[in-house]
Design an enzyme around this catalytic site. Sequence first.
Site, mmCIF file in Angstrom:
data_model
loop_
_atom_site.group_PDB
_atom_site.id
_atom_site.type_symbol
_atom_site.label_atom_id
_atom_site.label_comp_id
_atom_site.label_asym_id
_atom_site.label_seq_id
_atom_site.Cartn_x
_atom_site.Cartn_y
_atom_site.Cartn_z
ATOM 1 C CD GLU A 162 -56.743 37.637 -22.048
ATOM 2 O OE1 GLU A 162 -55.437 37.730 -22.287
ATOM 3 O OE2 GLU A 162 -56.452 37.355 -20.586
ATOM 4 C CB ALA A 200 -53.856 45.401 -17.664
ATOM 5 C CG HIS A 209 -59.961 39.125 -17.965
ATOM 6 N ND1 HIS A 209 -59.438 39.477 -17.179
ATOM 7 C CD2 HIS A 209 -59.248 38.052 -18.721
ATOM 8 C CE1 HIS A 209 -57.770 39.844 -17.382
ATOM 9 N NE2 HIS A 209 -57.751 38.892 -18.313
ATOM 10 C CG ASN A 236 -54.088 34.638 -12.449
ATOM 11 O OD1 ASN A 236 -53.209 34.028 -12.139
ATOM 12 N ND2 ASN A 236 -53.404 35.737 -10.688
ATOM 13 C CG ASP A 244 -45.724 34.955 -13.210
ATOM 14 O OD1 ASP A 244 -46.501 34.611 -11.558
ATOM 15 O OD2 ASP A 244 -45.796 35.857 -13.427
ATOM 16 C CG HIS A 275 -50.146 35.546 -13.205
ATOM 17 N ND1 HIS A 275 -48.921 36.255 -13.654
ATOM 18 C CD2 HIS A 275 -51.139 36.875 -13.578
ATOM 19 C CE1 HIS A 275 -48.883 37.399 -14.293
ATOM 20 N NE2 HIS A 275 -50.077 37.377 -14.569
ATOM 21 C CG ASP A 297 -51.260 36.519 -19.389
ATOM 22 O OD1 ASP A 297 -50.822 36.758 -20.728
ATOM 23 O OD2 ASP A 297 -51.995 37.150 -18.815
ATOM 24 N N GLY A 320 -50.213 40.794 -17.233
ATOM 25 C CA GLY A 320 -48.645 39.812 -17.669
ATOM 26 C C GLY A 320 -48.433 39.294 -17.285
HETATM 27 ZN ZN LIG Z 1 -55.850 37.510 -19.763
#
Ligand SMILES: [Zn+2]
Length: 325
Positions: free
Chosen positions: A79, A92, A147, A171, A200, A203, A226, A263
């Site tokens: 990733e 992040a 991303h 996200n 979760d 996110h 993740d 994450g």
């Molecule tokens: Zn990611």
Amino acid sequence: MRLELPGFVDIQVNGFAGVDFNDPESSAEEITRAIDAIHATGVTRLLPTLVTGPLERFARCARTLIDLNLPGVAGLHMEGPYISSLDGPRGAHPRAHVAPASLDDFARRQEAADGRIVLVTLAPEVPGALDLIEHLAGGGIRVAIGHSDATPALVRDAVAAGATLSTHLGNGCAAMLPRHQNVIWEQLATDGMWASVIADGHHLPPSMVKVFARAKPAHRTILVTDAIAAAGCPPGPYRLGEIDIDLAPDGRVSLRGTPFLAGSALSMPEAIGNTVRFTGQELNRVVAMASSIPADYLGIATSSTVTAEWREEESTLRVLEVSGG
Ligand SMILES: [Zn+2]
């Protein structure tokens, strides 16, 4: 209700039980312990995920993971580093190591990983990305968009070049988007793309998980955790590669001192329970999102049998036993 389910498949895991797959100092013993702990949650096949970082660091992490030759490891998910450098879409991932897409750089990473990289998440707007997507897809490596701050037209170009997955859709994109022409709608509407989601409750709001699972054709939604090292651990400070993160008492994992998520501390049984609650879909359909669908996406089989207790009224799934090969 006691159930027998297929082993779960998680295509995005950064660490677990205090062990960070992105730390080159993580030992073989620690990684084995983390993967055993993941196995106990019912995840019997996984793609350890290595995030944006310098080649040398990637190579050391990949080498430790691959040399273990664990049957549960179905390959590596890379990733980054070919992702957006912008605050927001970058999430992040450390800006210093974000890089243009490069066939040479990828070849070096793939060599370091002994050819075990099977999934690459990248941003189509990065220079060189479309050529790399074509190259990877041509070689049987799955390509995901993530991303990214891509325009809808670029999303279409990436799909035409061979991208087949949206990594944690909703996200890893800008906090503010044009309401019509944006990177989420375009991927959501592309029926040929699978979409992974992190259910979760931090996110994505439950309504988005519900809408995504409805909008995607059947067999195109994938649950990922993740998870990072903090998963399966008490609240406190942790690390993901070179970055400092915090796990809050409510389970939210963020980049220290920022609102950015970094994450999750999610387990797959929790993701399944949450998704049933968020979407109202049948348990067996949601279990498929965590087992047969990601397995089909990777072209692998699920393995083992998970015996679990399902509590309908609380929407919780508790793994009792993981058995068989
Ligand atoms: Zn990611």
